[in-house]
Design a protein around this motif. Sequence first.
Motif, PDB file in Angstrom:
ATOM      1  N   SER A   1       0.819  -1.216   0.000  1.00  0.00           N
ATOM      2  CA  SER A   1       0.000   0.000   0.000  1.00  0.00           C
ATOM      3  C   SER A   1       0.851   1.264   0.000  1.00  0.00           C
ATOM      4  CB  SER A   1      -0.936   0.008   1.212  1.00  0.00           C
ATOM      5  OG  SER A   1      -0.180  -0.035   2.417  1.00  0.00           O
ATOM      6  N   GLN A   2       2.117   1.139   0.408  1.00  0.00           N
ATOM      7  CA  GLN A   2       3.009   2.290   0.469  1.00  0.00           C
ATOM      8  C   GLN A   2       4.008   2.322  -0.690  1.00  0.00           C
ATOM      9  OE1 GLN A   2       4.869   2.467   4.350  1.00  0.00           O
ATOM     10  NE2 GLN A   2       2.955   1.974   5.417  1.00  0.00           N
ATOM     11  N   MET A   3       3.974   1.319  -1.534  1.00  0.00           N
ATOM     12  CA  MET A   3       4.931   1.252  -2.637  1.00  0.00           C
ATOM     13  C   MET A   3       4.500   2.192  -3.757  1.00  0.00           C
ATOM     14  SD  MET A   3       5.500  -2.906  -2.657  1.00  0.00           S
ATOM     15  CE  MET A   3       6.526  -2.901  -4.122  1.00  0.00           C
ATOM     16  N   THR A   4       5.331   3.159  -4.058  1.00  0.00           N
ATOM     17  CA  THR A   4       5.037   4.116  -5.137  1.00  0.00           C
ATOM     18  C   THR A   4       5.626   3.692  -6.465  1.00  0.00           C
ATOM     19  OG1 THR A   4       6.975   5.432  -4.533  1.00  0.00           O
ATOM     20  CG2 THR A   4       4.867   6.041  -3.518  1.00  0.00           C
ATOM     21  N   THR A   5       6.541   2.736  -6.436  1.00  0.00           N
ATOM     22  CA  THR A   5       7.133   2.202  -7.667  1.00  0.00           C
ATOM     23  C   THR A   5       7.412   0.714  -7.485  1.00  0.00           C
ATOM     24  OG1 THR A   5       9.431   2.618  -6.999  1.00  0.00           O
ATOM     25  CG2 THR A   5       8.282   4.394  -8.164  1.00  0.00           C
ATOM     26  N   LEU A   6       7.616   0.045  -8.606  1.00  0.00           N
ATOM     27  CA  LEU A   6       8.152  -1.324  -8.607  1.00  0.00           C
ATOM     28  C   LEU A   6       9.515  -1.242  -9.275  1.00  0.00           C
ATOM     29  CD1 LEU A   6       5.266  -3.799  -9.590  1.00  0.00           C
ATOM     30  CD2 LEU A   6       6.393  -3.557  -7.387  1.00  0.00           C
ATOM     31  N   PRO A   7      10.599  -1.286  -8.509  1.00  0.00           N
ATOM     32  CA  PRO A   7      11.939  -1.148  -9.100  1.00  0.00           C
ATOM     33  C   PRO A   7      12.189  -2.204 -10.173  1.00  0.00           C
ATOM     34  CG  PRO A   7      12.036  -0.988  -6.711  1.00  0.00           C
ATOM     35  CD  PRO A   7      10.636  -1.433  -7.055  1.00  0.00           C
ATOM     36  N   GLN A   8      13.037  -1.874 -11.128  1.00  0.00           N
ATOM     37  CA  GLN A   8      13.329  -2.800 -12.215  1.00  0.00           C
ATOM     38  C   GLN A   8      13.877  -4.121 -11.689  1.00  0.00           C
ATOM     39  OE1 GLN A   8      12.595  -1.922 -15.564  1.00  0.00           O
ATOM     40  NE2 GLN A   8      12.809  -4.137 -15.799  1.00  0.00           N
ATOM     41  N   LYS A   9      14.667  -4.074 -10.623  1.00  0.00           N
ATOM     42  CA  LYS A   9      15.218  -5.316 -10.082  1.00  0.00           C
ATOM     43  C   LYS A   9      14.121  -6.226  -9.542  1.00  0.00           C
ATOM     44  CE  LYS A   9      16.229  -3.456  -5.443  1.00  0.00           C
ATOM     45  NZ  LYS A   9      17.290  -3.240  -4.429  1.00  0.00           N
ATOM     46  N   VAL A  10      13.026  -5.634  -9.070  1.00  0.00           N
ATOM     47  CA  VAL A  10      11.881  -6.432  -8.629  1.00  0.00           C
ATOM     48  C   VAL A  10      11.159  -7.023  -9.839  1.00  0.00           C
ATOM     49  CG1 VAL A  10       9.645  -6.361  -7.459  1.00  0.00           C
ATOM     50  CG2 VAL A  10      11.599  -5.122  -6.495  1.00  0.00           C
ATOM     51  N   LEU A  11      10.914  -6.199 -10.861  1.00  0.00           N
ATOM     52  CA  LEU A  11      10.252  -6.690 -12.067  1.00  0.00           C
ATOM     53  C   LEU A  11      11.067  -7.781 -12.749  1.00  0.00           C
ATOM     54  CD1 LEU A  11       9.036  -3.268 -13.490  1.00  0.00           C
ATOM     55  CD2 LEU A  11       7.575  -5.112 -12.663  1.00  0.00           C
ATOM     56  N   ASP A  12      12.391  -7.717 -12.624  1.00  0.00           N
ATOM     57  CA  ASP A  12      13.262  -8.710 -13.253  1.00  0.00           C
ATOM     58  C   ASP A  12      13.398  -9.980 -12.427  1.00  0.00           C
ATOM     59  OD1 ASP A  12      13.698  -7.005 -15.367  1.00  0.00           O
ATOM     60  OD2 ASP A  12      15.597  -6.220 -14.585  1.00  0.00           O
ATOM     61  N   SER A  13      12.775 -10.019 -11.256  1.00  0.00           N
ATOM     62  CA  SER A  13      12.898 -11.198 -10.383  1.00  0.00           C
ATOM     63  C   SER A  13      11.597 -11.984 -10.338  1.00  0.00           C
ATOM     64  CB  SER A  13      13.305 -10.766  -8.968  1.00  0.00           C
ATOM     65  OG  SER A  13      12.308  -9.942  -8.380  1.00  0.00           O
TER      66      SER A  13
END
Length: 467
Positions: free
Chosen positions: A292-304
């Motif tokens: 609920s507090q995440m304003t972005t999904l970092p690329q390293k997260v998207l790549d995992s």
Amino acid sequence: MHTGPSAAFCGQTVSWLLEIQQPRQPRQMLTREVLVGGRHVTVLLDPHSYDAVVWEPRSRLDFHAYAVFLMERIFDVQLPHYNPGDEKSKMKPTLLHKELQALTDAMYTNLRTVLLGDTVEAGSGWHEMGLLEFSYGFLLRAGYLTQYGVEAPPHTQESQAQDRVHSADVFHTFRQLDLLLPKLARGSLSAGDKDRVGKVKGRLWKLLSPTRLASRAHRSRWLESYLLHLEEMGVSEEMQARALVLQLWATQGNMGPAAFWLLLFLLKNPEALAAVRGELETVLLGAEQPISQMTTLPQKVLDSMPVLDSVLSESLRLTAAPFITREVVADLALPMADGREFSLRRGDRLLLFPFLSPQKDPEIYTDPEVFKYNRFLNPDGSEKKDFYKDGKRLKNYSLPWGAGHNQCLGKGYAVNSIKQFVFLVLTQFDLELITPDVDIPEFDLSRYGFGLMQPEHDVPVRYRIRP
């Protein structure tokens, strides 16, 4: 997901292509010629030989002339001194590296604005909608806000409400045009269709006029660069608006259908859905803050997310059906991977249709019509890239993004956008088929050649924000 106007082609070719893939055809057939609409079309079926086509210089195999033809026929766009190579080189930096991260971050913000905002406004409890409308609508609306800008000032409840209303207007108007694109491309509009198309295009040109867009905040660097490119070519404001409608389709028109098929395959395959949910739960456990507090999904997260990556690759393998066409500019001998050559005549057309070969080839994919969520995963969880035909490893084993000189520049943006959408849907919502045993719909066959296939009819779902 950028297919561009080159994705369309003569519909008569498709039935013939489907016929030649039946078991009665000899396996060694690499090419076939057919006469369509007075044009000789050579269909290349051997994926080992695709590189000989997609990397051939424009002086021999040209993509330009047909793209210009379709730009004018479908979108009424006429650009002076149009050079797709020059345009591509100017736009490429706006879709990579730092600019890609900026687009990804903005897309996540805008997905939350439209997806969560609409649902909260609609009230608590379950809401019903067609899955295609759900996926297509929310992704295109968020993509429009990401690339074309948001209301100023940003980040207020009032401005976000205005963004939701305006983006919904853009989507519903765009969707009316999208439904008629196959007829537009093939010149088969009825009198009533022509009248409706004229009104819809006029509305879109007003919504996407440079004057109207000038007041929007946080416009993407892609938009700024594209408008500058058009101005440098001396394109009028009216024609700029038409070009921006073309680009809305080219950059956003396939992401929603891709997400539709991906979510439908998951809802129809409990094992696959559990695997993806498990992966996303692991991602959330490793996150530094609650979702609920995440304003972005970092690329390293998207790549995992290798499981979700495999599900996306498998969904695209089953549903991506663009035609990759080239005009034969000069007589040439096209080299085949097996050492043979195939003669092509100047004035003819060359066609690749990866949907049949390689994507539906049973020699390459066991049970090619079946959705297998882990088809693109190795046993150790890494991405599987080794696929074979005739005992040789394939370079081009699935081509939803095109290849060679015309490979999709927006692949990174499209993949990130689809994954962020699926992430939000599966972590923030309960999503169910209203009829669990509903059959997966057949394709709308008129969409062959336009990129992602669309279903003959929508599939009703219900959804709610998780309590």
